[in-house]
Scaffold this motif. Structure first.
Motif, PDB file in Angstrom:
ATOM      1  N   ALA A 124       0.832   4.231  -2.840  1.00 19.22           N
ATOM      2  CA  ALA A 124       0.615   5.779  -2.560  1.00 19.22           C
ATOM      3  C   ALA A 124       1.782   6.686  -2.412  1.00 19.22           C
ATOM      4  CB  ALA A 124      -0.099   5.766  -0.783  1.00 19.22           C
ATOM      5  N   GLU A 125       2.764   6.188  -2.210  1.00 13.64           N
ATOM      6  CA  GLU A 125       4.001   6.872  -2.373  1.00 13.64           C
ATOM      7  C   GLU A 125       4.392   7.154  -3.885  1.00 13.64           C
ATOM      8  OE1 GLU A 125       7.731   6.680   0.389  1.00 13.64           O
ATOM      9  OE2 GLU A 125       8.086   5.350  -0.961  1.00 13.64           O
ATOM     10  N   GLU A 126       4.302   6.308  -4.543  1.00 15.23           N
ATOM     11  CA  GLU A 126       4.466   6.579  -5.962  1.00 15.23           C
ATOM     12  C   GLU A 126       3.334   7.592  -6.432  1.00 15.23           C
ATOM     13  OE1 GLU A 126       4.922   2.891  -8.264  1.00 15.23           O
ATOM     14  OE2 GLU A 126       6.584   2.384  -6.855  1.00 15.23           O
TER      15      GLU A 126
ATOM     16  N   ASP B  44      17.572   5.689   2.359  1.00 14.44           N
ATOM     17  CA  ASP B  44      17.631   6.720   1.092  1.00 14.44           C
ATOM     18  C   ASP B  44      16.653   7.586   1.104  1.00 14.44           C
ATOM     19  OD1 ASP B  44      19.936   5.402  -0.138  1.00 14.44           O
ATOM     20  OD2 ASP B  44      18.762   4.411  -1.731  1.00 14.44           O
ATOM     21  N   GLU B  45      15.543   7.328   1.085  1.00 14.25           N
ATOM     22  CA  GLU B  45      14.402   8.354   1.110  1.00 14.25           C
ATOM     23  C   GLU B  45      14.619   9.093   2.399  1.00 14.25           C
ATOM     24  OE1 GLU B  45      10.702   5.769  -0.945  1.00 14.25           O
ATOM     25  OE2 GLU B  45      10.760   5.836   1.144  1.00 14.25           O
ATOM     26  N   GLU B  46      14.643   8.783   3.507  1.00  6.61           N
ATOM     27  CA  GLU B  46      14.763   9.821   4.677  1.00  6.61           C
ATOM     28  C   GLU B  46      15.723  10.788   4.835  1.00  6.61           C
ATOM     29  OE1 GLU B  46      14.014   7.420   8.064  1.00  6.61           O
ATOM     30  OE2 GLU B  46      11.797   7.017   7.541  1.00  6.61           O
TER      31      GLU B  46
ATOM     32  N   PHE C 260       4.059  11.263  -4.187  1.00  6.10           N
ATOM     33  CA  PHE C 260       5.342  11.652  -3.646  1.00  6.10           C
ATOM     34  C   PHE C 260       6.201  11.642  -5.003  1.00  6.10           C
ATOM     35  CE2 PHE C 260       9.745  11.045  -1.843  1.00  6.10           C
ATOM     36  CZ  PHE C 260       9.762  12.416  -1.193  1.00  6.10           C
ATOM     37  N   TYR C 261       6.340  10.468  -5.606  1.00  6.61           N
ATOM     38  CA  TYR C 261       7.379  10.367  -6.681  1.00  6.61           C
ATOM     39  C   TYR C 261       6.584  10.998  -7.957  1.00  6.61           C
ATOM     40  CZ  TYR C 261      10.621   7.329  -3.870  1.00  6.61           C
ATOM     41  OH  TYR C 261      11.678   7.066  -2.940  1.00  6.61           O
ATOM     42  N   SER C 262       5.447  10.734  -8.111  1.00  8.83           N
ATOM     43  CA  SER C 262       4.850  11.214  -9.430  1.00  8.83           C
ATOM     44  C   SER C 262       5.367  12.779  -9.549  1.00  8.83           C
ATOM     45  CB  SER C 262       3.587  10.863  -9.694  1.00  8.83           C
ATOM     46  OG  SER C 262       2.865  11.559  -8.813  1.00  8.83           O
TER      47      SER C 262
ATOM     48  N   GLU D 250      13.639   0.541  -6.768  1.00  8.63           N
ATOM     49  CA  GLU D 250      13.766  -0.216  -5.375  1.00  8.63           C
ATOM     50  C   GLU D 250      12.399  -0.854  -4.967  1.00  8.63           C
ATOM     51  OE1 GLU D 250      17.819   1.667  -3.507  1.00  8.63           O
ATOM     52  OE2 GLU D 250      15.924   2.287  -2.594  1.00  8.63           O
ATOM     53  N   HIS D 251      11.320  -0.212  -5.043  1.00 10.82           N
ATOM     54  CA  HIS D 251      10.002  -0.726  -4.759  1.00 10.82           C
ATOM     55  C   HIS D 251       9.758  -2.127  -5.492  1.00 10.82           C
ATOM     56  CE1 HIS D 251       7.966   3.323  -3.482  1.00 10.82           C
ATOM     57  NE2 HIS D 251       8.834   2.936  -2.510  1.00 10.82           N
ATOM     58  N   HIS D 252      10.260  -1.976  -6.676  1.00 10.59           N
ATOM     59  CA  HIS D 252      10.036  -3.305  -7.494  1.00 10.59           C
ATOM     60  C   HIS D 252      11.091  -4.645  -6.865  1.00 10.59           C
ATOM     61  CE1 HIS D 252       7.379  -1.608 -10.461  1.00 10.59           C
ATOM     62  NE2 HIS D 252       8.351  -0.644 -10.731  1.00 10.59           N
TER      63      HIS D 252
ATOM     64  N   SER E  94       0.879  -1.305  -0.007  1.00 15.81           N
ATOM     65  CA  SER E  94      -0.108  -0.089   0.038  1.00 15.81           C
ATOM     66  C   SER E  94       0.909   1.136   0.105  1.00 15.81           C
ATOM     67  CB  SER E  94      -0.830   0.001   1.199  1.00 15.81           C
ATOM     68  OG  SER E  94      -1.757  -1.115   1.254  1.00 15.81           O
ATOM     69  N   HIS E  95       1.816   1.305   0.640  1.00 15.81           N
ATOM     70  CA  HIS E  95       2.792   2.328   0.853  1.00 15.81           C
ATOM     71  C   HIS E  95       3.338   2.632  -0.507  1.00 15.81           C
ATOM     72  CE1 HIS E  95       5.876   5.088   2.580  1.00 15.81           C
ATOM     73  NE2 HIS E  95       6.710   4.471   2.019  1.00 15.81           N
ATOM     74  N   ALA E  96       4.044   1.493  -1.026  1.00 17.88           N
ATOM     75  CA  ALA E  96       4.603   1.718  -2.338  1.00 17.88           C
ATOM     76  C   ALA E  96       3.420   2.577  -3.506  1.00 17.88           C
ATOM     77  CB  ALA E  96       5.082   0.423  -3.226  1.00 17.88           C
TER      78      ALA E  96
ATOM     79  N   HIS F   4      17.545  -0.110   3.618  1.00 17.42           N
ATOM     80  CA  HIS F   4      18.443   0.503   2.935  1.00 17.42           C
ATOM     81  C   HIS F   4      17.564   1.534   2.137  1.00 17.42           C
ATOM     82  CE1 HIS F   4      20.908   1.579  -0.415  1.00 17.42           C
ATOM     83  NE2 HIS F   4      20.020   1.445  -1.287  1.00 17.42           N
ATOM     84  N   HIS F   5      16.404   1.298   1.708  1.00 20.04           N
ATOM     85  CA  HIS F   5      15.461   1.944   0.856  1.00 20.04           C
ATOM     86  C   HIS F   5      15.099   3.302   1.769  1.00 20.04           C
ATOM     87  CE1 HIS F   5      12.475   3.124  -2.121  1.00 20.04           C
ATOM     88  NE2 HIS F   5      11.545   3.127  -1.116  1.00 20.04           N
ATOM     89  N   LEU F   6      14.555   2.890   2.975  1.00 15.04           N
ATOM     90  CA  LEU F   6      13.960   3.951   3.816  1.00 15.04           C
ATOM     91  C   LEU F   6      14.853   4.924   4.239  1.00 15.04           C
ATOM     92  CD1 LEU F   6      11.838   1.748   6.413  1.00 15.04           C
ATOM     93  CD2 LEU F   6      11.089   2.745   4.152  1.00 15.04           C
TER      94      LEU F   6
HETATM   95 FE   LIG Z   1       9.586   3.876  -1.068  1.00 14.13          FE
END
Ligand SMILES: [Fe+2]
Ligand SMILES: [Fe+2]
Length: 147
Positions: free
Chosen positions: A48-50, A111-113, A53-55, A73-75, A44-46, A107-109
């Motif tokens: 909603a975040e895409e 990178d984001e934060e 946030f990302y778009s 990284e989500h993939h 769900s986070h991937a 690692h992903h979190l």
């Molecule tokens: Fe993410």
């Protein structure tokens, strides 16, 4: 509330579910339950975040590469979830795959934060940051309700 706070709040949920799961053993109802929760949170986070946030960040030259990296990284996270689903929960391999997922997500979190949020903080204006926060939370609730 700004988008970064909303995202961090859910990142914390992911971190704690991963931590709890890493301490479970065997094919038990508890492991099944926490794994279901983790999977729902991550998926769900991937989405909603895409979407919220990302778009938005794909629209700026300064943040397009970063956004592509985050989505890639989500993939990778999705693939690790799939591997876990296809592994016997009672086997030791399951825990090994779970640890790989934990490393990947952490690692992903980070990178984001630690990186993306700083750059995004400069690219997005204050109005965007509040609007995206509300949109993200609403989308997250919708996605979670599907399960
Ligand atoms: Fe993410
Ligand atoms: Fe995130």
């Amino acid at each position: 509330m700004k988008i970064f706070e909303e995202l961090r709040e859910d990142h914390e949920k992911q971190r704690s579910l991963l931590k709890i799961l890493a301490e479970t053993s065997g094919d038990t109802p508890a492991r099944r339950e926490y794994f279901t929760q983790l999977k729902e949170q991550l998926e769900s986070h991937a989405v909603a975040e895409e979407r919220y946030f990302y778009s938005k960040l794909m629209e700026s030259d300064q943040t397009i590469d970063m956004s592509r990296h985050g989505i890639a990284e989500h993939h990778e996270i999705d693939e690790l979830i799939e591997t876990l689903e296809n592994t016997d929960m009672g086997s030791s391999a399951w825990l090994t795959h779970l640890k790989s997922l934990q490393e990947k997500v952490e690692h992903h979190l980070a990178d984001e934060e630690q990186e993306f949020f700083q750059v995004a903080g400069k690219v997005l204006n204050e109005q965007d940051k509040s609007k995206l926060a509300g949109d993200y939370r609403e989308e997250m609730q919708k996605e979670l309700a599907k399960h």
